[in-house]
Motif scaffolding. Structure first.
Motif, PDB file in Angstrom:
ATOM      1  N   LEU A  99     -26.324  60.699   9.350  1.00  0.00           N
ATOM      2  CA  LEU A  99     -27.338  59.954  10.107  1.00  0.00           C
ATOM      3  C   LEU A  99     -28.652  60.735  10.167  1.00  0.00           C
ATOM      4  N   GLN A 100     -28.573  62.033  10.407  1.00  0.00           N
ATOM      5  CA  GLN A 100     -29.773  62.863  10.519  1.00  0.00           C
ATOM      6  C   GLN A 100     -30.526  62.930   9.190  1.00  0.00           C
ATOM      7  N   ASP A 117     -32.284  50.716   7.398  1.00  0.00           N
ATOM      8  CA  ASP A 117     -33.383  51.643   7.670  1.00  0.00           C
ATOM      9  C   ASP A 117     -33.079  52.312   9.011  1.00  0.00           C
ATOM     10  N   LEU A 118     -32.714  53.592   8.998  1.00  0.00           N
ATOM     11  CA  LEU A 118     -32.231  54.240  10.211  1.00  0.00           C
ATOM     12  C   LEU A 118     -33.339  54.551  11.218  1.00  0.00           C
ATOM     13  N   SER A 119     -34.577  54.306  10.834  1.00  0.00           N
ATOM     14  CA  SER A 119     -35.638  54.398  11.846  1.00  0.00           C
ATOM     15  C   SER A 119     -35.616  53.186  12.763  1.00  0.00           C
ATOM     16  N   ASN A 120     -34.911  52.137  12.320  1.00  0.00           N
ATOM     17  CA  ASN A 120     -34.704  50.958  13.138  1.00  0.00           C
ATOM     18  C   ASN A 120     -33.484  51.188  14.028  1.00  0.00           C
ATOM     19  N   GLU A 121     -33.648  51.024  15.313  1.00  0.00           N
ATOM     20  CA  GLU A 121     -32.591  51.338  16.271  1.00  0.00           C
ATOM     21  C   GLU A 121     -31.322  50.530  16.004  1.00  0.00           C
ATOM     22  N   TYR A 122     -31.475  49.252  15.675  1.00  0.00           N
ATOM     23  CA  TYR A 122     -30.325  48.394  15.427  1.00  0.00           C
ATOM     24  C   TYR A 122     -29.562  48.869  14.183  1.00  0.00           C
ATOM     25  N   ASP A 123     -30.308  49.174  13.082  1.00  0.00           N
ATOM     26  CA  ASP A 123     -29.672  49.652  11.859  1.00  0.00           C
ATOM     27  C   ASP A 123     -28.977  50.989  12.097  1.00  0.00           C
ATOM     28  N   TYR A 124     -29.615  51.848  12.872  1.00  0.00           N
ATOM     29  CA  TYR A 124     -29.042  53.167  13.172  1.00  0.00           C
ATOM     30  C   TYR A 124     -27.686  53.013  13.862  1.00  0.00           C
ATOM     31  N   LYS A 125     -27.639  52.152  14.887  1.00  0.00           N
ATOM     32  CA  LYS A 125     -26.395  51.923  15.621  1.00  0.00           C
ATOM     33  C   LYS A 125     -25.348  51.266  14.733  1.00  0.00           C
ATOM     34  N   GLU A 130     -20.294  51.923  11.823  1.00  0.00           N
ATOM     35  CA  GLU A 130     -19.494  51.778  10.612  1.00  0.00           C
ATOM     36  C   GLU A 130     -18.881  53.112  10.175  1.00  0.00           C
ATOM     37  N   LEU A 131     -19.681  54.181  10.279  1.00  0.00           N
ATOM     38  CA  LEU A 131     -19.171  55.510   9.913  1.00  0.00           C
ATOM     39  C   LEU A 131     -18.058  55.945  10.854  1.00  0.00           C
ATOM     40  N   MET A 132     -18.225  55.675  12.137  1.00  0.00           N
ATOM     41  CA  MET A 132     -17.206  56.041  13.117  1.00  0.00           C
ATOM     42  C   MET A 132     -15.929  55.228  12.890  1.00  0.00           C
TER      43      MET A 132
END
Length: 511
Positions: A99-100, A117-125, A130-132
Motif C-alpha cells: 500500500l505504501q 488509484d491509492l491516492s483515492n480514499e475509496y480505492d485505498y480501502k 482485498e489484500l487482507m
C-alpha cells in the motif's frame, strides 16, 4: 506515452495441474490483450516481471522487490496484474509495504476489472480490504492443505520428495503413491543392518559398499553419516515418518526467518509399505548405537586441540587424530583419506606448523599496530560523526515533507520529487559512511587479537594444559584451520619422527 509494468505470479487459487510457466503465459495473454485494447500499447518484454519462485513474503520474491525499486523513479504510470492479490497474500507487514509503495509513488494498480488509484480514499480501502482478505484466504488454504496432507499420510501415502535408499516410489492413479523395495539396492540395506550388528563401524561399512561398487544417492562415496541415517530410519520397518522436521518462523538477528526444527514426536504411520528389515532388528541396532554413543561420551577424552577446527584443504572434510599405536606416533589424516590425495603427517609436525602460522598472524597484527596513526583514526571518526548528523537532518526533513503532504502544502508530484531527492542524498551519505568505516584502523580489535594469539601460542606450547582446554580457547577466535600436504617427509634412519616439515601448509581463518 505513459509507461506501464506487468507483474505475473502463480497463486494457490490457480489450477494445480498447470505449471508456473503455463499460468504466467495465460495471464500474460490476458493482460497484453487488455493493454492493447484499453491502454493503446503492448507491454515490452523488459517491463514484464515474472515471479517464478515460490515465496509467501516480499522478502522471498526478488521480482516484486525490483518492481518497487523501479516504481520509485517516478517514471511508472501503473502496474498491470490479473488481480490485486497477485501482489501479495502475505502478512500485515507485506500488505502495508504494498500500500505504501503504490500510494506514495503515485502508481496505479491496473487489473482487467478495475484500475486502483491509492491516492483515492475509496480505492485505498478497497485494495487494503482485498489484500487482507487474501492474507486470510492464504491462512485458510494452508490449514486446508495441511489437513489434506495429514489425511493422505494417514491413508498410507508416501509424500516426501526424496525416495529412501533401498526403495522405489510407485504411483497408482492420482491419489495413491507408496514405496516398494528396489531389488537392486534393498539387499544392501539389510547388509548395512547386519554388519553393524556384527560389530563393524559405520565408516567400515561405507568402505565395504564402496568396494562392492554400490553408490549412494547424491554422492560418489559412502560417508558414515549416510550409513547412520539409514540405520536410524524407521522407514525400513514398513513405517512412514512425517513431520520429523518442521519449518517454523522465528526472529533471528532482528529478521523474520524460516528455521527447520527437529520434532520430538513426529507422526509415525505403521504398515504403509513392505519392510526391508524386521522391527526386532531395527530395535537391536538402535540399542547398540545408543550404547556406543554413551560409551564414547563417557570414556573418551579429547586428544586433539584442533577438534572441529582442522579441515582438509583439498576435500573440505575434517582431519582425524590417530592416536599412538605400537611404534607409530600420533598422526592426523583426512577422514576421507580413501578418496582424498591429501597426505597424513604426525601430530607434532601439525602442532609446530600451526604455532608458526599463529606467529605469522601475530607479526601481521604487530605491523598494523605500529603503522596505526591515532590522529588519522580520530579524523575519520569525526567525519563519520558529521555524516551521521546529516542523516538525522534528512530524517527530520522527511518528517516535515510528510506533514506538508498531509496538510496540503505539497502536491503529490512535489512530495515525490522531494522524497526522491532526499533518498538519493541519504544513500550517498550512507555509502560514504561505509567507505570510511571500511578503511578505519581498528586498533582496539587488533590489540585484543594480538594478545589472544600470544596466549594461544603459549597454551599450545604448554604440555600441562589439556587438549580440551586448548580446543575451547582456540574455537573462540579461530573459524577454521586448513591443512594441506602433497609430498612425503624424509628423515635419516635412527633420527626419529619428523617434527617440522616444509611440505605441510597451514592456513588459519580467524573469526
Amino acid at each position: 506515452m505513459d509507461k506501464y509494468l506487468m507483474y505475473l505470479r502463480k497463486s494457490r487459487s490457480d489450477d494445480p495441474n498447470e505449471t508456473v510457466e503455463q499460468v504466467l503465459a495465460k495471464h500474460e495473454r490476458i493482460l497484453q490483450n487488455y493493454a492493447s485494447a484499453m491502454l493503446d500499447q503492448k507491454i515490452p518484454e523488459e517491463c514484464i516481471y515474472r515471479e517464478v519462485v515460490s515465496g509467501e513474503t516480499i522478502e522471498d520474491r526478488p521480482e516484486i522487490k525490483r518492481l518497487f525499486e523501479l516504481m520509485q523513479s517516478n517514471t511508472i504510470k501503473g502496474v498491470l496484474v490479473v488481480d490485486c492479490q497477485r501482489l501479495s497474500r502475505g502478512d500485515l507487514i507485506d500488505c502495508g509495504t504494498i500500500l505504501q509503495n503504490f500510494k506514495y509513488t503515485n502508481t496505479l494498480i491496473v487489473t482487467p476489472k478495475k484500475t486502483f488509484d491509492l491516492s483515492n480514499e475509496y480505492d485505498y480501502k478497497s485494495v487494503k480490504s482485498e489484500l487482507m482478505a487474501g492474507s486470510d484466504y492464504l491462512d485458510y488454504m494452508k490449514a486446508i492443505m495441511q489437513r489434506g496432507t495429514l489425511q493422505s499420510v494417514l491413508e498410507g501415502n508416501y509424500l516426501p520428495t526424496r525416495t529412501p535408499f533401498g526403495y522405489k516410489k510407485v504411483k497408482e492413479g492420482k491419489r495413491r503413491q507408496y514405496l516398494v523395495p528396489d531389488p537392486e539396492t534393498a539387499p544392501y540395506v539389510k547388509f548395512i543392518f547386519e554388519k553393524i550388528l556384527e560389530g563393524y563401524s559405520a565408516h567400515a561399512i561405507g568402505l565395504m559398499l564402496d568396494d562392492l561398487g554400490v553408490k549412494p544417492f547424491m554422492a560418489k562415496y559412502w560417508h558414515e553419516r549416510t550409513i547412520k541415517r539409514i540405520l536410524s530410519n524407521e522407514v525400513y520397518t514398513g513405517c512412514t515418518v512425517w513431520n520429523r522436521h518442521k519449518v517454523e518462523k522465528r526472529i533471528v538477528d532482528g529478521k523474520l526467518k524460516k528455521v527447520r526444527v527437529r520434532q520430538e514426536k513426529p507422526l509415525i504411520v505403521h504398515d504403509t509399505h513392505e519392510p526391508i528389515i524386521s522391527k526386532e532388528m531395527f530395535d537391536s541396532v538402535q540399542k547398540l548405537m545408543a550404547s556406543k554413543s554413551v560409551k564414547v561420551n563417557m570414556s573418551k577424552e579429547l586428544k586433539s586441540p584442533y577438534a572441529g577446527l582442522l579441515r582438509c584443504k583439498l576435500c573440505g572434510r575434517m582431519m582425524r587424530y590417530q592416536g599412538e599405536k605400537g611404534r607409530n606416533v600420533p598422526r592426523y589424516d583426512c577422514s576421507g583419506i580413501r578418496h582424498c590425495k591429501n597426505m597424513s603427517t604426525n601430530a607434532t609436525v601439525v602442532d609446530n606448523a600451526i604455532i608458526e602460522a599463529l606467529k605469522s598472524n601475530l607479526e601481521d597484527f604487530k605491523i598494523k599496530l605500529n603503522k596505526t596513526d591515532e590522529e588519522q583514526i580520530q579524523t575519520k571518526k569525526n567525519m563519520i560523526s558529521d555524516l551521521k548528523k546529516s542523516l538525522d537532518k534528512i530524517d527530520q526533513k522527511k518528517e516535515r515533507i510528510y506533514e506538508f503532504l498531509e496538510d496540503g502544502t505539497y502536491t503529490k508530484e512535489k512530495f515525490i520529487e522531494r522524497i526522491n531527492k532526499l533518498e538519493i542524498e541519504k544513500k550517498g551519505i550512507e555509502t560514504s559512511i561505509n567507505k570510511i568505516g571500511s578503511t578505519m584502523p581498528n586498533r582496539n580489535e587488533w590489540k585484543e587479537k594480538y594478545a589472544t594469539l600470544n596466549e594461544a601460542i603459549d597454551m599450545l606450547q604448554n604440555p600441562n594444559i589439556s587438549a580440551k582446554s586448548k580446543n575451547t580457547f582456540l574455537k573462540k577466535f579461530i573459524k577454521v584451520i586448513y591443512y594441506e600436504k602433497h609430498e612425503r617427509d624424509s628423515s635419516a634412519p635412527g633420527h626419529g619422527a619428523v617434527t617440522n616439515s616444509k611440505n605441510v601448509n597451514i592456513e588459519i581463518v580467524l573469526k
